[in-house]
Design a protein around this motif. Structure first.
Motif, short mmCIF file in Angstrom:
data_model
loop_
_atom_site.label_atom_id
_atom_site.label_comp_id
_atom_site.label_asym_id
_atom_site.label_seq_id
_atom_site.Cartn_x
_atom_site.Cartn_y
_atom_site.Cartn_z
N GLU A 2 71.31 59.47 36.88
CA GLU A 2 71.93 60.64 37.50
C GLU A 2 73.24 60.97 36.80
O GLU A 2 74.04 60.09 36.50
CB GLU A 2 72.22 60.36 38.98
N GLN A 88 71.97 72.86 36.62
CA GLN A 88 70.52 73.04 36.55
C GLN A 88 69.98 72.52 35.22
O GLN A 88 68.93 71.87 35.18
CB GLN A 88 70.17 74.52 36.75
N HIS A 90 71.10 70.08 33.40
CA HIS A 90 71.14 68.61 33.34
C HIS A 90 70.60 67.95 34.61
O HIS A 90 70.75 66.75 34.79
CB HIS A 90 72.58 68.14 33.10
N ASN A 91 70.00 68.75 35.51
CA ASN A 91 69.48 68.25 36.78
C ASN A 91 70.55 67.46 37.55
O ASN A 91 70.29 66.39 38.09
CB ASN A 91 68.23 67.39 36.56
N GLN A 93 72.99 66.69 40.59
CA GLN A 93 72.98 66.89 42.03
C GLN A 93 74.32 66.58 42.68
O GLN A 93 74.49 66.79 43.89
CB GLN A 93 71.90 66.00 42.66
#
Length: 156
Positions: A2, A88, A90-91, A93
């Motif tokens: 992440e 978005q 690099h995904n 959160q």
């Protein structure tokens, strides 16, 4: 692994309106940096604003004005969209953003009167990220951010 979006000023880049940074030194940040988790962005610079620049605050109508009376809303909106697009891409959160900023404030911003009074609210980038489901934390919430990171990684 992440990734975490981080305000460039918190990372140590001299991008604040006054040409300074807001470098945060903390063992968690050192760890995340070594792990390659941190993705650095200043929404205001990404929106086309220079450094240094006049201070800006969100007004009661939602627009962003500088202390000199110029409307900076479009640049702040462009920076907010750049932050969303980077997350978005690099995904991402989770985001660690500078509290009180008209872009990055996650819980507090200034009241728009340039008198130093803080009010509850979000900066434009923080609000855009939140609207896209990205959890936003301030530099005062590193432990909470670590818990959220661990929770995400436990799910994978």
């Amino acid at each position: 692994m992440e990734k975490i979006l981080i305000s460039a000023c918190l990372y140590g880049h001299a991008v604040r309106y006054d040409g300074n940074d807001n470098l945060v030194t903390h063992p968690l940040l050192d760890k995340w940096k070594k792990q390659g988790r941190l993705v650095v962005l200043c929404p205001e610079i990404s929106g086309g604003l220079p450094t240094p620049r006049p201070p800006a605050e969100i007004q009661t109508d939602g627009n962003v004005a500088t202390i000199t009376g110029d409307d900076a809303t479009a640049a702040f909106q462009a920076g907010a969209q750049a932050a969303v697009a980077l997350c978005q891409q690099h995904n991402i959160q989770l985001a660690l953003l500078k509290e009180n900023s008209p872009s990055c404030g996650s819980h507090f911003i200034y009241n728009g009167q340039f008198d130093g009074t803080r009010i509850t609210g979000q900066g434009l980038a923080a609000a855009a990220l939140t609207a896209h489901g990205i959890k936003v934390f301030s530099e005062y919430q590193l432990d909470e951010l670590e818990c959220a990171l661990n929770s995400l990684e436990d799910k994978t």
